[in-house]
Design an enzyme around this catalytic site. Structure first.
Site, PDB file in Angstrom:
ATOM      1  N   LYS A   1       5.038 -13.894  -1.705  1.00  0.00           N
ATOM      2  CA  LYS A   1       6.148 -12.952  -1.724  1.00  0.00           C
ATOM      3  C   LYS A   1       5.534 -12.136  -0.374  1.00  0.00           C
ATOM      4  O   LYS A   1       5.618 -11.151  -0.618  1.00  0.00           O
ATOM      5  CB  LYS A   1       6.537 -12.603  -2.938  1.00  0.00           C
ATOM      6  CG  LYS A   1       8.509 -12.408  -2.737  1.00  0.00           C
ATOM      7  CD  LYS A   1       8.617 -11.088  -3.923  1.00  0.00           C
ATOM      8  CE  LYS A   1       8.394  -9.815  -3.292  1.00  0.00           C
ATOM      9  NZ  LYS A   1       9.497  -8.745  -2.797  1.00  0.00           N
TER      10      LYS A   1
ATOM     11  N   GLU B   1       1.963   2.549  -8.645  1.00  0.00           N
ATOM     12  CA  GLU B   1       3.004   2.099  -9.762  1.00  0.00           C
ATOM     13  C   GLU B   1       3.797   0.479  -9.404  1.00  0.00           C
ATOM     14  O   GLU B   1       3.639   0.577 -11.000  1.00  0.00           O
ATOM     15  CB  GLU B   1       4.736   3.259  -8.873  1.00  0.00           C
ATOM     16  CG  GLU B   1       5.288   3.149  -9.573  1.00  0.00           C
ATOM     17  CD  GLU B   1       6.853   3.510  -9.089  1.00  0.00           C
ATOM     18  OE1 GLU B   1       6.623   4.257  -7.656  1.00  0.00           O
ATOM     19  OE2 GLU B   1       8.092   3.823  -9.432  1.00  0.00           O
TER      20      GLU B   1
ATOM     21  N   GLU C   1      -4.821  -4.111  -4.274  1.00  0.00           N
ATOM     22  CA  GLU C   1      -4.848  -2.513  -2.773  1.00  0.00           C
ATOM     23  C   GLU C   1      -3.538  -2.367  -2.641  1.00  0.00           C
ATOM     24  O   GLU C   1      -2.417  -2.562  -2.583  1.00  0.00           O
ATOM     25  CB  GLU C   1      -4.789  -3.542  -1.458  1.00  0.00           C
ATOM     26  CG  GLU C   1      -6.682  -4.390  -2.025  1.00  0.00           C
ATOM     27  CD  GLU C   1      -7.259  -4.092  -1.292  1.00  0.00           C
ATOM     28  OE1 GLU C   1      -7.364  -2.819  -1.140  1.00  0.00           O
ATOM     29  OE2 GLU C   1      -8.033  -5.095  -1.209  1.00  0.00           O
TER      30      GLU C   1
ATOM     31  N   CYS D   1      -1.690   3.119   3.666  1.00  0.00           N
ATOM     32  CA  CYS D   1      -2.589   2.560   3.352  1.00  0.00           C
ATOM     33  C   CYS D   1      -3.113   3.724   3.678  1.00  0.00           C
ATOM     34  O   CYS D   1      -4.003   4.731   2.598  1.00  0.00           O
ATOM     35  CB  CYS D   1      -2.836   1.346   1.956  1.00  0.00           C
ATOM     36  SG  CYS D   1      -3.166   0.499   3.434  1.00  0.00           S
TER      37      CYS D   1
ATOM     38  N   GLU E   1       1.157  10.561  -2.499  1.00  0.00           N
ATOM     39  CA  GLU E   1       1.464   9.899  -1.622  1.00  0.00           C
ATOM     40  C   GLU E   1       2.529   9.564  -0.556  1.00  0.00           C
ATOM     41  O   GLU E   1       3.387   9.235  -1.389  1.00  0.00           O
ATOM     42  CB  GLU E   1       0.665   8.279  -1.496  1.00  0.00           C
ATOM     43  CG  GLU E   1       1.107   7.543  -0.340  1.00  0.00           C
ATOM     44  CD  GLU E   1       0.295   5.774  -1.057  1.00  0.00           C
ATOM     45  OE1 GLU E   1       1.099   5.607  -1.432  1.00  0.00           O
ATOM     46  OE2 GLU E   1      -0.163   5.199  -0.321  1.00  0.00           O
TER      47      GLU E   1
HETATM   48  P1  NAP Z   1       5.662  -1.715  -3.566  1.00  0.00           P
HETATM   49  O1  NAP Z   1       7.130  -1.056  -3.710  1.00  0.00           O
HETATM   50  O2  NAP Z   1       4.642  -1.521  -4.707  1.00  0.00           O
HETATM   51  O3  NAP Z   1       5.529  -3.077  -3.224  1.00  0.00           O
HETATM   52  C1  NAP Z   1       5.023  -3.831  -2.612  1.00  0.00           C
HETATM   53  C2  NAP Z   1       5.713  -5.641  -3.052  1.00  0.00           C
HETATM   54  O4  NAP Z   1       5.686  -5.690  -4.505  1.00  0.00           O
HETATM   55  C3  NAP Z   1       6.395  -5.886  -1.714  1.00  0.00           C
HETATM   56  O5  NAP Z   1       6.346  -7.314  -2.066  1.00  0.00           O
HETATM   57  C4  NAP Z   1       7.392  -5.608  -3.195  1.00  0.00           C
HETATM   58  O6  NAP Z   1       8.651  -6.232  -2.974  1.00  0.00           O
HETATM   59  C5  NAP Z   1       7.068  -6.218  -4.490  1.00  0.00           C
HETATM   60  N1  NAP Z   1       7.162  -5.876  -6.368  1.00  0.00           N
HETATM   61  C6  NAP Z   1       8.431  -4.672  -6.507  1.00  0.00           C
HETATM   62  N2  NAP Z   1       8.976  -4.164  -7.930  1.00  0.00           N
HETATM   63  C7  NAP Z   1       7.337  -5.416  -8.252  1.00  0.00           C
HETATM   64  C8  NAP Z   1       7.560  -5.319  -9.661  1.00  0.00           C
HETATM   65  N3  NAP Z   1       8.168  -5.497 -10.382  1.00  0.00           N
HETATM   66  N4  NAP Z   1       6.732  -6.535  -9.455  1.00  0.00           N
HETATM   67  C9  NAP Z   1       6.082  -7.720  -9.000  1.00  0.00           C
HETATM   68  N5  NAP Z   1       6.141  -7.003  -7.622  1.00  0.00           N
HETATM   69  C10 NAP Z   1       6.884  -6.130  -7.170  1.00  0.00           C
HETATM   70  O7  NAP Z   1       5.030  -0.911  -2.015  1.00  0.00           O
HETATM   71  P2  NAP Z   1       5.932  -0.926  -1.122  1.00  0.00           P
HETATM   72  O8  NAP Z   1       6.727   0.165  -0.788  1.00  0.00           O
HETATM   73  O9  NAP Z   1       6.518  -2.002  -0.242  1.00  0.00           O
HETATM   74  O10 NAP Z   1       4.422  -0.385   0.294  1.00  0.00           O
HETATM   75  C11 NAP Z   1       3.988   0.934   0.492  1.00  0.00           C
HETATM   76  C12 NAP Z   1       2.953   1.202  -0.568  1.00  0.00           C
HETATM   77  O11 NAP Z   1       1.772   0.122  -0.606  1.00  0.00           O
HETATM   78  C13 NAP Z   1       2.140   2.528  -0.761  1.00  0.00           C
HETATM   79  O12 NAP Z   1       1.834   2.704  -1.720  1.00  0.00           O
HETATM   80  C14 NAP Z   1       0.731   1.922  -0.024  1.00  0.00           C
HETATM   81  O13 NAP Z   1      -0.284   2.759  -0.353  1.00  0.00           O
HETATM   82  C15 NAP Z   1       0.347   0.098  -0.410  1.00  0.00           C
HETATM   83  N6  NAP Z   1      -0.081  -0.452  -0.249  1.00  0.00           N
HETATM   84  C16 NAP Z   1      -1.743  -0.625  -0.160  1.00  0.00           C
HETATM   85  C17 NAP Z   1      -2.680  -0.979   1.210  1.00  0.00           C
HETATM   86  C18 NAP Z   1      -4.138  -1.568   0.713  1.00  0.00           C
HETATM   87  O14 NAP Z   1      -4.362  -2.058   1.489  1.00  0.00           O
HETATM   88  N7  NAP Z   1      -4.147  -0.766  -0.256  1.00  0.00           N
HETATM   89  C19 NAP Z   1      -1.851  -2.073   2.169  1.00  0.00           C
HETATM   90  C20 NAP Z   1      -0.469  -1.563   2.869  1.00  0.00           C
HETATM   91  C21 NAP Z   1       0.317  -0.441   2.084  1.00  0.00           C
HETATM   92  P3  NAP Z   1       9.896  -5.556  -2.059  1.00  0.00           P
HETATM   93  O15 NAP Z   1       9.511  -4.799  -1.532  1.00  0.00           O
HETATM   94  O16 NAP Z   1      10.796  -6.789  -1.835  1.00  0.00           O
HETATM   95  O17 NAP Z   1      11.260  -5.125  -3.974  1.00  0.00           O
END
Ligand code: NAP
Ligand code: MG
Length: 501
Positions: free
Chosen positions: A199, A254, A273, A307, A404
């Site tokens: 997804k 989160e 990650e 990230c 963050e």
């Molecule tokens: P996010 O809000 O956690 O969303 C990540 C993914 O999870 C999206 O596809 C989101 O879908 C989905 N999602 C949301 N709620 C969910 C739930 N309850 N159950 C399952 N999946 C759910 O993160 P983001 O805002 O897209 O990305 C930013 C974050 O990603 C930052 O904290 C960053 O540090 C982290 N990140 C980490 C890495 C690494 O390799 N460590 C790499 C890149 C990013 P929708 O967006 O479609 O709602």
């Protein structure tokens, strides 16, 4: 078969080379709408105009995709009967197709996410192809061990291990590096011989859908790779699905916590990650020109939506003013604009929500007593553009230092005591990355070893490689991506013991 439904058209931003027809998602080798027919818009964050629409997958669509992935994982399926050599060739072909279509994919990525097309074309896409090429070689090298039985006479038992694919994998990825994050997930899954439901983030589904077409074109059998577009509801359904064997998630800490809870139902294997708040330490004896340019890049690359952003800067006091002034000059030189325009170095943030969130943090920083040393505001009133921003006079307990931000906001503070800097750098629940700038080799390695983070850069930043493991200590995640290590995420170990006498 194609992800684009040519029978419908939309009023959209007309961009040469971009097809605005509504998209479908890939389930069991078919391009389909959502079961309930619902869809959502995906928006160009530079213009705030709709690029196209995408199916809004929900639990019923996830279920359909998981069933397709399970069928493709059946012992007699084409995928399971394929030789590792053929699997490897197909994975390699995906890498080749990505390079052949790199211009097109970079355009899609830039329109959907906002990032500069130049960087998408010359960083994200080559790294995406690299991972498929690198992983293609592992398909034929997944080996167990012959392990002598320890508590019986030699010759009584023959004991060995084999490595087998974990099964049906669910993968959920974020919006900051959409196609690259998809490759980090899909390439090892294919090398390991699993099947998958992935997804993408709701903000950026388009490049992943185009990648899925290339995956089909490369010869991956139907049902092996399924893409369900949708929001967190689809992600939650995937994380909780009782017939998914393993979930791999990249996103916020989160949501990572919610994934762990959802996975508990059928005790899925989980890798994560997550976020970061990475410390960047500049010692007075560093090559300061290099430290300044690299530190600016560490925080402002990809609009700070990274990230591994070097978001906490610690500079030895004697050179603090000089380094900060240098980074401010670098920040002022950054050309902010539409990602597809030539010369753009920083695009808009991905969404209105993200712009609000990042500006909100700058406001919080001010209220907490930090000084806005540079930037701090939105640029213009159309598109989600923001100035590269530097906050000083910060204290460890401030939210802008502890949390963050995921935007182009650097928090900077001076340090005096060499013994204390590792303590300050480690004063975070995160542990994804860190950097140290010094010409003193001993100091560099001593600092690198004192910092609890999955990647430590010395005199550089943002350098990653398909062969090198990537991941987080502490609340930055579980497990590693890339390199040989990631394969373990998608393999089970079977021990076989035969009694010979
Ligand atoms: P996010 O809000 O956690 O969303 C990540 C993914 O999870 C999206 O596809 C989101 O879908 C989905 N999602 C949301 N709620 C969910 C739930 N309850 N159950 C399952 N999946 C759910 O993160 P983001 O805002 O897209 O990305 C930013 C974050 O990603 C930052 O904290 C960053 O540090 C982290 N990140 C980490 C890495 C690494 O390799 N460590 C790499 C890149 C990013 P929708 O967006 O479609 O709602
Ligand atoms: Mg978008």
């Amino acid at each position: 078969m194609t992800a684009v439904d040519e029978s419908r058209t939309l009023e959209t931003t007309a961009t040469p080379g971009f097809d605005p027809a509504p998209r479908k998602m890939l389930i069991g080798g078919e391009w389909v709408d959502a079961v309930d027919g619902d869809s959502f818009d995906t928006v160009d964050p530079a213009t705030e105009r709709v690029l196209t629409t995408v199916p809004r997958g929900r639990a019923a669509d996830v279920d359909r995709a998981v069933r397709a992935a399970r069928a493709a994982f059946a012992p007699d399926s084409p995928w399971r009967r394929m030789s590792p050599a053929e699997r490897g060739r197909i994975i390699h072909r995906i890498g080749d197709l990505i390079l052949e279509h790199a211009d097109e994919l970079a355009l899609i990525e830039s329109l959907d996410n906002g990032k500069p097309m130049f960087y998408a074309r010359h960083a994200d896409l080559p790294l995406t192809a690299d991972l498929f090429h690198y992983m293609s070689g592992w398909a034929t090298k997944i080996e167990g061990n012959t392990i002598p039985f320890s508590s019986a006479a030699p010759g009584q038992f023959l004991s060995f291990t084999t490595k087998e694919p974990v099964g049906v994998v669910g993968q959920i990825i974020p919006w900051n590096y959409p196609v690259m994050m998809a490759s980090w997930k899909l390439a090892p899954v294919l090398a390991a011989g699993c099947t998958v439901v992935l997804k993408p983030a709701e903000q950026t589904p388009l490049s992943v859908l185009r990648l899925a077409e290339l995956i089909q074109e490369a010869g991956v059998p139907d049902g092996v790779v399924n893409i369900v577009t949708g929001d967190g509801e689809a992600g939650a359904a995937l994380a909780a699905h009782p017939d998914v064997d393993k979930i791999a998630f990249t996103g916020s800490t989160e949501v990572g916590r919610l994934i762990v809870q959802a996975a508990a139902g059928n005790m899925k294997k989980v890798t994560l990650e997550l976020g970061g708040k990475s410390p960047n330490i500049v010692y007075a004896d560093a090559d300061l020109d290099k430290a300044i340019a690299t530190s600016a890049n560490a925080i402002f690359f990809n609009q700070g939506e990274s990230c591994i952003a070097g978001s906490r800067l610690y500079v030895q006091r004697s050179v603090f003013d000089q380094v900060l002034e240098g980074i401010r000059e670098e920040a002022k030189k950054i050309r902010v604009g539409r990602g597809i325009d030539e010369g753009t170095q920083m695009g808009p943030l991905v969404s209105a929500e993200q712009l609000d969130r990042v500006l909100g943090y700058v406001g919080t920083g001010r209220e907490e007593g930090a000084t806005v040393y540079s930037g701090g505001s939105r640029i213009g009133d159309q598109g989600f553009f923001m100035e590269p921003t530097i906050l000083t006079d910060t204290e460890p307990q401030m939210r802008v230092v502890a949390e963050e931000i995921f935007g182009p906001v650097l928090v900077a503070s001076p340090f005096d005591d060499l013994d204390d800097i590792a303590v300050a750098a480690n004063d975070t629940p995160y542990g994804l990355a860190a950097g140290v700038f010094t010409k003193d080799v001993a100091k560099a390695f001593t600092t690198a070893s004192a910092i609890r983070a999955g990647t430590v850069w010395i005199n550089t930043w943002n350098v990653i490689d398909a062969a090198l493991p990537f991941g987080g200590y502490k609340q930055s995640g579980w497990g590693r991506e890339m390199g040989r290590e990631v394969l373990e995420n998608y393999l089970e170990t079977k021990t076989v013991i035969a009694e010979l006498s």
